[in-house]
Design a protein around this motif. Sequence first.
Motif, short mmCIF file in Angstrom:
data_model
loop_
_atom_site.label_atom_id
_atom_site.label_comp_id
_atom_site.label_asym_id
_atom_site.label_seq_id
_atom_site.Cartn_x
_atom_site.Cartn_y
_atom_site.Cartn_z
N PHE A 109 0.82 -1.21 0.00
CA PHE A 109 0.00 0.00 0.00
C PHE A 109 0.86 1.26 0.00
O PHE A 109 0.58 2.23 -0.71
CB PHE A 109 -0.93 -0.02 1.21
N GLN A 110 1.93 1.25 0.79
CA GLN A 110 2.76 2.45 0.93
C GLN A 110 3.55 2.77 -0.33
O GLN A 110 4.05 3.88 -0.47
CB GLN A 110 3.70 2.28 2.13
N LYS A 111 3.63 1.85 -1.26
CA LYS A 111 4.24 2.14 -2.55
C LYS A 111 3.29 2.95 -3.43
O LYS A 111 3.72 3.59 -4.39
CB LYS A 111 4.62 0.83 -3.25
N LYS A 112 2.00 2.92 -3.09
CA LYS A 112 0.99 3.62 -3.88
C LYS A 112 0.62 4.98 -3.29
O LYS A 112 0.34 5.93 -4.02
CB LYS A 112 -0.29 2.78 -3.99
N GLU A 113 0.57 5.06 -1.96
CA GLU A 113 0.05 6.25 -1.30
C GLU A 113 1.05 6.85 -0.32
O GLU A 113 1.61 6.14 0.50
CB GLU A 113 -1.25 5.93 -0.57
N LYS A 114 1.20 8.15 -0.39
CA LYS A 114 2.08 8.87 0.52
C LYS A 114 1.32 9.46 1.71
O LYS A 114 1.93 9.90 2.69
CB LYS A 114 2.81 10.00 -0.22
N LYS A 115 -0.01 9.50 1.59
CA LYS A 115 -0.80 10.04 2.69
C LYS A 115 -2.05 9.20 2.89
O LYS A 115 -2.53 8.52 1.98
CB LYS A 115 -1.20 11.49 2.43
N VAL A 116 -2.57 9.24 4.11
CA VAL A 116 -3.88 8.68 4.45
C VAL A 116 -4.61 9.75 5.24
O VAL A 116 -4.16 10.16 6.32
CB VAL A 116 -3.79 7.38 5.27
N ASP A 117 -5.73 10.21 4.71
CA ASP A 117 -6.50 11.23 5.42
C ASP A 117 -7.35 10.63 6.53
O ASP A 117 -7.48 11.22 7.61
CB ASP A 117 -7.40 11.98 4.43
N ILE A 118 -7.94 9.48 6.25
CA ILE A 118 -8.85 8.86 7.22
C ILE A 118 -8.62 7.36 7.24
O ILE A 118 -8.71 6.68 6.21
CB ILE A 118 -10.32 9.12 6.84
N ALA B 83 -0.92 13.75 5.93
CA ALA B 83 -2.20 14.37 5.56
C ALA B 83 -2.36 15.71 6.27
O ALA B 83 -1.76 15.95 7.33
CB ALA B 83 -3.35 13.45 5.92
N ASP B 84 -3.16 16.59 5.69
CA ASP B 84 -3.40 17.89 6.32
C ASP B 84 -4.07 17.73 7.68
O ASP B 84 -3.72 18.42 8.63
CB ASP B 84 -4.27 18.77 5.41
N GLU B 85 -5.05 16.83 7.75
CA GLU B 85 -5.75 16.56 9.01
C GLU B 85 -5.94 15.05 9.14
O GLU B 85 -7.04 14.53 8.99
CB GLU B 85 -7.11 17.28 9.05
N GLY B 86 -4.86 14.35 9.40
CA GLY B 86 -4.95 12.90 9.53
C GLY B 86 -5.90 12.49 10.65
O GLY B 86 -5.93 13.14 11.70
N LYS B 87 -6.64 11.44 10.41
CA LYS B 87 -7.68 11.06 11.36
C LYS B 87 -7.77 9.53 11.47
O LYS B 87 -7.74 8.83 10.46
CB LYS B 87 -9.02 11.62 10.90
N ILE B 88 -7.88 9.03 12.70
CA ILE B 88 -8.12 7.61 12.95
C ILE B 88 -9.48 7.49 13.64
O ILE B 88 -9.69 8.06 14.72
CB ILE B 88 -7.04 6.99 13.85
N VAL B 89 -10.38 6.77 13.01
CA VAL B 89 -11.70 6.53 13.58
C VAL B 89 -11.78 5.05 13.92
O VAL B 89 -11.74 4.19 13.04
CB VAL B 89 -12.82 6.91 12.59
#
Length: 339
Positions: free
Chosen positions: A127-136, A181-187
Amino acid sequence: MGATISTTQFYFYGRRHFTQTGYVKHKAKYNSSVQDSPSIKAGQEGADGIDLSNKVVCITGANSGIGKTLATYAAAKGAKLYMFCRSKDRAEAARKEIEDETSSTNIEIVLMDLAEMESIKEAIKGFQKKEKKVDILVCNGGVLLNDKKMSSEGNEMTFASHLLGGTYLLSQLLLPQLKAADEGKIVIVSSGGMYNSPFPDWATATSSEGASHDYNGNLAYSYAKRGQVLLAEQYTKMYPEITTVTCHPGWTATPAVDDAYGDNKKYLEPMRTMWEGAEGIAWLMGAKKDEIESGAFYLDRKPQRKHLSGPFFTEGSYTKNSQAEVDEMMANLKKAAGL
């Protein structure tokens, strides 16, 4: 005595707040828009005003139940959606249904078993090879078992899938993306079942040798869910740049509830529909940082009390953990996750 009081009060408190009747009462007090379906797109009539365009959203257990409903919501709102699922066939079927319902073409599947630490680690590397950020990141997946089952790595599966792997390890591995992410969030989708107990000693929490009692599926689930609430509190201190909340869907008619409770689910009626259970969690996904209290435990858009073990629905002390106990839990999670 504490266990009896907390269990009894949890049930009666739940009758007032966790049922469909409770949802209707809570929704009447909302001060912002609410929609009637997860598949309403941003800008459409009846939408709640949330737009997740340009957001990367990862949801575990996204092929059924609450997870699938939240995935439908994220896709409808324009997010780049990653469905973290164990079964390829069920995930593919769910993705097609979500695509048909929302017209989204921006949905990918990441296969992982939340009860297996190596499976999570390998999946996140890809996954980390595809995405540099996770917003949620929505930690929703996990099993609810009546009988004790162990993973191939020797972990009890309820504990491993909900807390050790499905919340702690997964969120730890994704910290770089969440911080980017600008406002990273863990729900974290916990459960009202956490009201029944504190987080116990490690052997009991993990149903391993030295546990204080024989295996009980409901208690194993309660321990994992209490652990998630404590973890969110710790993350709020450790990673203030990331908003971390726990929440629960109330008593919702899901496949997992059917499997776990069977005919006994009648005691939870009138149960919420899938969307009624998921709606408050969907709101947490889309709400701005300053609208959410990091570390809080939410139901229907509102922070809730975390303890019900005292007389007459007061907090009491039975379900509370000391900081030393929480520190021990955190150290054991790190060791058990292989970090």
